[in-house]
Design a protein around this motif. Structure first.
Motif, PDB file in Angstrom:
ATOM      1  N   PRO A 323       0.829  -1.204   0.000  1.00  0.00           N
ATOM      2  CA  PRO A 323       0.000   0.000   0.000  1.00  0.00           C
ATOM      3  C   PRO A 323       0.867   1.259   0.000  1.00  0.00           C
ATOM      4  CG  PRO A 323       0.275  -0.750   2.217  1.00  0.00           C
ATOM      5  CD  PRO A 323       1.063  -1.704   1.354  1.00  0.00           C
ATOM      6  N   ALA A 324       0.255   2.371   0.386  1.00  0.00           N
ATOM      7  CA  ALA A 324       0.960   3.637   0.647  1.00  0.00           C
ATOM      8  C   ALA A 324       1.451   4.307  -0.624  1.00  0.00           C
ATOM      9  CB  ALA A 324       2.111   3.436   1.633  1.00  0.00           C
ATOM     10  N   VAL A 325       0.596   4.339  -1.645  1.00  0.00           N
ATOM     11  CA  VAL A 325       0.947   5.010  -2.891  1.00  0.00           C
ATOM     12  C   VAL A 325      -0.223   5.885  -3.344  1.00  0.00           C
ATOM     13  CG1 VAL A 325       1.758   4.734  -5.256  1.00  0.00           C
ATOM     14  CG2 VAL A 325       2.308   2.992  -3.544  1.00  0.00           C
ATOM     15  N   PHE A 326       0.068   7.136  -3.635  1.00  0.00           N
ATOM     16  CA  PHE A 326      -0.901   8.021  -4.277  1.00  0.00           C
ATOM     17  C   PHE A 326      -0.689   7.850  -5.773  1.00  0.00           C
ATOM     18  CE2 PHE A 326      -3.369  12.136  -3.707  1.00  0.00           C
ATOM     19  CZ  PHE A 326      -3.752  12.246  -5.033  1.00  0.00           C
ATOM     20  N   ARG A 327      -1.575   7.066  -6.383  1.00  0.00           N
ATOM     21  CA  ARG A 327      -1.414   6.735  -7.794  1.00  0.00           C
ATOM     22  C   ARG A 327      -1.724   7.944  -8.683  1.00  0.00           C
ATOM     23  NH1 ARG A 327       0.946   1.604  -8.708  1.00  0.00           N
ATOM     24  NH2 ARG A 327       0.371   0.276  -6.941  1.00  0.00           N
ATOM     25  N   ASN A 328      -0.930   8.083  -9.752  1.00  0.00           N
ATOM     26  CA  ASN A 328      -1.189   9.081 -10.792  1.00  0.00           C
ATOM     27  C   ASN A 328      -1.389  10.469 -10.189  1.00  0.00           C
ATOM     28  OD1 ASN A 328      -1.256   6.885 -12.735  1.00  0.00           O
ATOM     29  ND2 ASN A 328      -3.252   6.401 -11.878  1.00  0.00           N
ATOM     30  N   HIS A 329      -0.400  10.881  -9.422  1.00  0.00           N
ATOM     31  CA  HIS A 329      -0.480  12.125  -8.653  1.00  0.00           C
ATOM     32  C   HIS A 329      -0.727  13.340  -9.538  1.00  0.00           C
ATOM     33  CE1 HIS A 329       0.982  15.339  -5.894  1.00  0.00           C
ATOM     34  NE2 HIS A 329       0.578  14.511  -4.953  1.00  0.00           N
ATOM     35  N   HIS A 330      -0.200  13.320 -10.759  1.00  0.00           N
ATOM     36  CA  HIS A 330      -0.387  14.450 -11.673  1.00  0.00           C
ATOM     37  C   HIS A 330      -1.418  14.082 -12.739  1.00  0.00           C
ATOM     38  CE1 HIS A 330       0.802  17.225 -15.053  1.00  0.00           C
ATOM     39  NE2 HIS A 330       0.588  18.059 -14.047  1.00  0.00           N
ATOM     40  N   PRO A 331      -2.629  14.653 -12.657  1.00  0.00           N
ATOM     41  CA  PRO A 331      -3.703  14.257 -13.582  1.00  0.00           C
ATOM     42  C   PRO A 331      -3.345  14.452 -15.051  1.00  0.00           C
ATOM     43  CG  PRO A 331      -4.577  15.559 -11.755  1.00  0.00           C
ATOM     44  CD  PRO A 331      -3.089  15.644 -11.666  1.00  0.00           C
ATOM     45  N   GLY A 332      -2.624  15.529 -15.359  1.00  0.00           N
ATOM     46  CA  GLY A 332      -2.279  15.781 -16.747  1.00  0.00           C
ATOM     47  C   GLY A 332      -1.394  14.697 -17.333  1.00  0.00           C
ATOM     48  N   THR A 333      -0.450  14.222 -16.539  1.00  0.00           N
ATOM     49  CA  THR A 333       0.429  13.153 -17.003  1.00  0.00           C
ATOM     50  C   THR A 333      -0.361  11.862 -17.197  1.00  0.00           C
ATOM     51  OG1 THR A 333       2.366  14.114 -15.937  1.00  0.00           O
ATOM     52  CG2 THR A 333       2.454  11.763 -16.408  1.00  0.00           C
ATOM     53  N   PHE A 334      -1.258  11.567 -16.269  1.00  0.00           N
ATOM     54  CA  PHE A 334      -2.074  10.362 -16.393  1.00  0.00           C
ATOM     55  C   PHE A 334      -2.955  10.432 -17.637  1.00  0.00           C
ATOM     56  CE2 PHE A 334      -6.111   8.118 -15.321  1.00  0.00           C
ATOM     57  CZ  PHE A 334      -5.602   6.822 -15.368  1.00  0.00           C
ATOM     58  N   ALA A 335      -3.563  11.596 -17.884  1.00  0.00           N
ATOM     59  CA  ALA A 335      -4.434  11.745 -19.050  1.00  0.00           C
ATOM     60  C   ALA A 335      -3.662  11.556 -20.353  1.00  0.00           C
ATOM     61  CB  ALA A 335      -5.102  13.116 -19.030  1.00  0.00           C
ATOM     62  N   ARG A 336      -2.407  11.992 -20.362  1.00  0.00           N
ATOM     63  CA  ARG A 336      -1.622  11.943 -21.592  1.00  0.00           C
ATOM     64  C   ARG A 336      -0.916  10.606 -21.796  1.00  0.00           C
ATOM     65  NH1 ARG A 336       3.289  16.183 -23.145  1.00  0.00           N
ATOM     66  NH2 ARG A 336       3.687  15.376 -25.261  1.00  0.00           N
ATOM     67  N   TYR A 337      -0.409  10.019 -20.701  1.00  0.00           N
ATOM     68  CA  TYR A 337       0.439   8.839 -20.830  1.00  0.00           C
ATOM     69  C   TYR A 337      -0.097   7.594 -20.139  1.00  0.00           C
ATOM     70  CZ  TYR A 337       3.879  12.337 -22.256  1.00  0.00           C
ATOM     71  OH  TYR A 337       4.527  13.352 -22.893  1.00  0.00           O
ATOM     72  N   GLY A 338      -1.102   7.747 -19.268  1.00  0.00           N
ATOM     73  CA  GLY A 338      -1.605   6.603 -18.532  1.00  0.00           C
ATOM     74  C   GLY A 338      -0.816   6.349 -17.268  1.00  0.00           C
ATOM     75  N   ALA A 339      -1.008   5.150 -16.713  1.00  0.00           N
ATOM     76  CA  ALA A 339      -0.403   4.806 -15.425  1.00  0.00           C
ATOM     77  C   ALA A 339       1.029   4.300 -15.606  1.00  0.00           C
ATOM     78  CB  ALA A 339      -1.248   3.741 -14.738  1.00  0.00           C
ATOM     79  N   ASP A 340       1.714   4.165 -14.467  1.00  0.00           N
ATOM     80  CA  ASP A 340       3.038   3.524 -14.398  1.00  0.00           C
ATOM     81  C   ASP A 340       4.094   4.260 -15.208  1.00  0.00           C
ATOM     82  OD1 ASP A 340       1.917   1.434 -12.808  1.00  0.00           O
ATOM     83  OD2 ASP A 340       1.195   0.454 -14.626  1.00  0.00           O
ATOM     84  N   VAL A 341       4.090   5.575 -15.131  1.00  0.00           N
ATOM     85  CA  VAL A 341       5.110   6.352 -15.836  1.00  0.00           C
ATOM     86  C   VAL A 341       5.914   7.219 -14.871  1.00  0.00           C
ATOM     87  CG1 VAL A 341       3.851   6.363 -18.023  1.00  0.00           C
ATOM     88  CG2 VAL A 341       3.466   8.220 -16.376  1.00  0.00           C
ATOM     89  N   GLY A 342       5.828   6.911 -13.562  1.00  0.00           N
ATOM     90  CA  GLY A 342       6.647   7.617 -12.590  1.00  0.00           C
ATOM     91  C   GLY A 342       5.923   8.656 -11.772  1.00  0.00           C
ATOM     92  N   ALA A 343       4.615   8.804 -11.965  1.00  0.00           N
ATOM     93  CA  ALA A 343       3.872   9.851 -11.261  1.00  0.00           C
ATOM     94  C   ALA A 343       3.164   9.337 -10.011  1.00  0.00           C
ATOM     95  CB  ALA A 343       2.844  10.494 -12.193  1.00  0.00           C
TER      96      ALA A 343
END
Length: 485
Positions: A323-343
């Motif tokens: 646990p203990a993860v704030f997934r996709n902290h930056h919405p713009g990055t998630f919208a553009r690249y999806g998950a698991d890209v370091g955000a």
């Protein structure tokens, strides 16, 4: 892009024209006497086979023996440890190949030049250790990456990629990866794993891991579609909560029959509070109707996680929990690249109260192994070590993700050993999508554990014979125990 510290100046005298090499005693203690003991311990375990029970290497690479495409797609694009450092320095992820599909040679070379230009940004990081070891030991590179050497390094990697000996199956042999677990969706047909298992020419063991997270988040967008798909592949009607349970049990059996040894879970917290059957059905019905609140969704998810613990006691699959993860902290990055890209960013977590309901029911069950990982280092000695020091079912996951780093690993051993010893941990987990970094990551862990053991020897708290036994145990025996190999 601004460069206020001028660290990427190609005329930097600390890098221009320098030779890249690996010190044989890297990561070992500085004190000469302690280092000598650590060196002896490391020599004892350095060449033991790699056991990798949790990672993200695509099984298709191995089933199809897919050649690697280009240097950037091999070393940069899939490795969010590497890309996030450059992103923080102002580099667009698209320029590193993220989300771009197959890269042209021009795009790949441009991404590689960016890595070399930003090489000083990796000083002091574990990524620097891993990349250097790959460059020297795998590609035979002997120049320090820089703007001046970028094309030379790129060409060396590209030449290596073109060889038959550089395909994934050959590398499993070269790296001596004895066991490798992938991470897989419960609805996956696992055809790549079946192909590997039936291929008599493939001598290594590759198994799936059951990762059901999205099916346990009833307030998340897309959850209804996901559980409808679960119904299709399991043959169980997921229109009711009881049907969802049956579908999960069905897929767990399917995975276990195809070699799976563990399930993997990552949610915002470690909650395992159970609900009454009627309440679980009520909340499930609301989720199916798209009417569940975030709060009730979390309540149902914690109940579902408790069900996963119960299922683990019945089928014997090791349960890893991180646990203990704030997934996709930056919405713009998630919208553009999806998950698991370091955000994804670590957050604090509580374990003692959150796990008490599940451990009260199953903590002493002889068929349960629950491995607790965290990026919240504050709970290693306060909560996880005491839990593992009492419950026979609990193991402490070694540092991983943000904290599979030298100082973090040393802090981990110091924090947990006094309370739970060496036998209550998990064995090293590389957790990587970057296939070529697996040997470097395991080598780092072996060196650091040998250094820790050497400190105990030189303090006369452990005999050298015991230290040798423990070093081999941590590398080979412990992961086999924990994951039932």
């Amino acid at each position: 892009m601004t460069n206020p510290t001028n660290m990427t100046n190609p005329t930097n005298p600390t890098t221009s024209g320098a030779t890249l090499s690996l010190h044989p005693d890297r990561l070992l203690p500085a004190d000469p006497g302690t280092r000598a003991v650590a060196r002896s311990l490391y020599e004892h375990v350095a060449d033991l086979p790699i056991i990798s029970p949790h990672g993200h290497v695509p099984p298709a690479w191995l089933a199809q023996d897919t050649p690697f495409r280009d240097p950037a797609s091999l070393l940069i694009t899939p490795d969010h440890y590497v890309t996030r450092i450059m992103h923080a320095s102002g580099v667009d992820l698209a320029d590193l190949g993220v989300g771009q599909g197959d890269l042209s040679e021009e795009a790949s070379r441009r991404a590689f030049r960016l890595l070399c230009e930003h090489w000083p940004a990796y000083r002091g990081t574990p990524m620097r250790l891993w990349l250097e070891q790959q460059l020297v030991e795998i590609f035979g590179v002997d120049v320090v990456p820089s703007p001046e050497t970028a094309d030379q390094v790129y060409d060396a990697v590209a030449d290596w990629i073109g060889r038959e000996s550089s395909r994934p199956r050959a590398l499993m042999e070269q790296f001596d990866i004895d066991f490798l677990a992938t991470t897989d969706d419960p609805c996956d047909d696992l055809e790549h794993h079946r192909h590997l298992a039936e291929d008599g020419s493939f001598t290594r063991t590759v198994v799936p891991t059951f990762r059901p997270d999205k099916y346990l988040e009833p307030a998340a967008a897309g959850w209804v579609d996901d559980v409808d798909r679960l119904a299709e592949v399991s043959g169980s009607d997921t229109g009711t909560y009881a049907g969802w349970v049956a579908a999960m049990e069905n897929r767990r059996t399917f995975f276990k029959e195809r070699g799976a040894v563990s399930t993997d879970h990552s949610h915002r917290d470690l909650g395992t509070e159970p609900l009454e059957d009627a309440e679980a059905e009520r909340l499930y019905a609301r989720a199916r109707a798209g009417q569940i609140s975030a709060e009730d969704g979390a309540r149902l998810r914690r109940h579902m996680v408790a069900e996963m613990v119960r299922m683990a006691t019945e089928d014997g699959l090791t349960m890893t929990f991180h646990p203990a993860v704030f997934r996709n902290h930056h919405p713009g990055t998630f919208a553009r690249y999806g998950a698991d890209v370091g955000a994804d960013i670590p957050v604090s977590v509580e374990a003692t109260r959150a796990l008490q309901p599940a451990l009260a029911r199953y903590g002493t069950h002889p068929n349960l192994t629950l491995v607790l990982f965290t990026m919240d280092e504050t709970i290693f000695s306060r909560e996880l070590a005491p839990l593992a020091g009492f419950y026979p079912s609990v193991r402490i996951g070694v540092p991983w993700w943000f904290i599979d780093a030298p100082e973090s690993i040393k802090r981990f051993r110091a924090a947990v050993t006094e309370y739970s010893g060496f036998t209550r941990t998990s064995g090293f987990i590389d957790d990587t999508r970057a296939f070529l970094s697996i040997p470097a990551r395991h080598d780092m862990a072996r060196r650091l554990d040998c250094g820790f053991l050497a400190e105990l020897v030189t303090q006369h708290r452990l005999s050298e014979e015991e230290a040798h036994e423990t070093a081999a145990y941590l590398v080979s025996t412990q992961p086999r125990e924990v994951f039932g190999l």
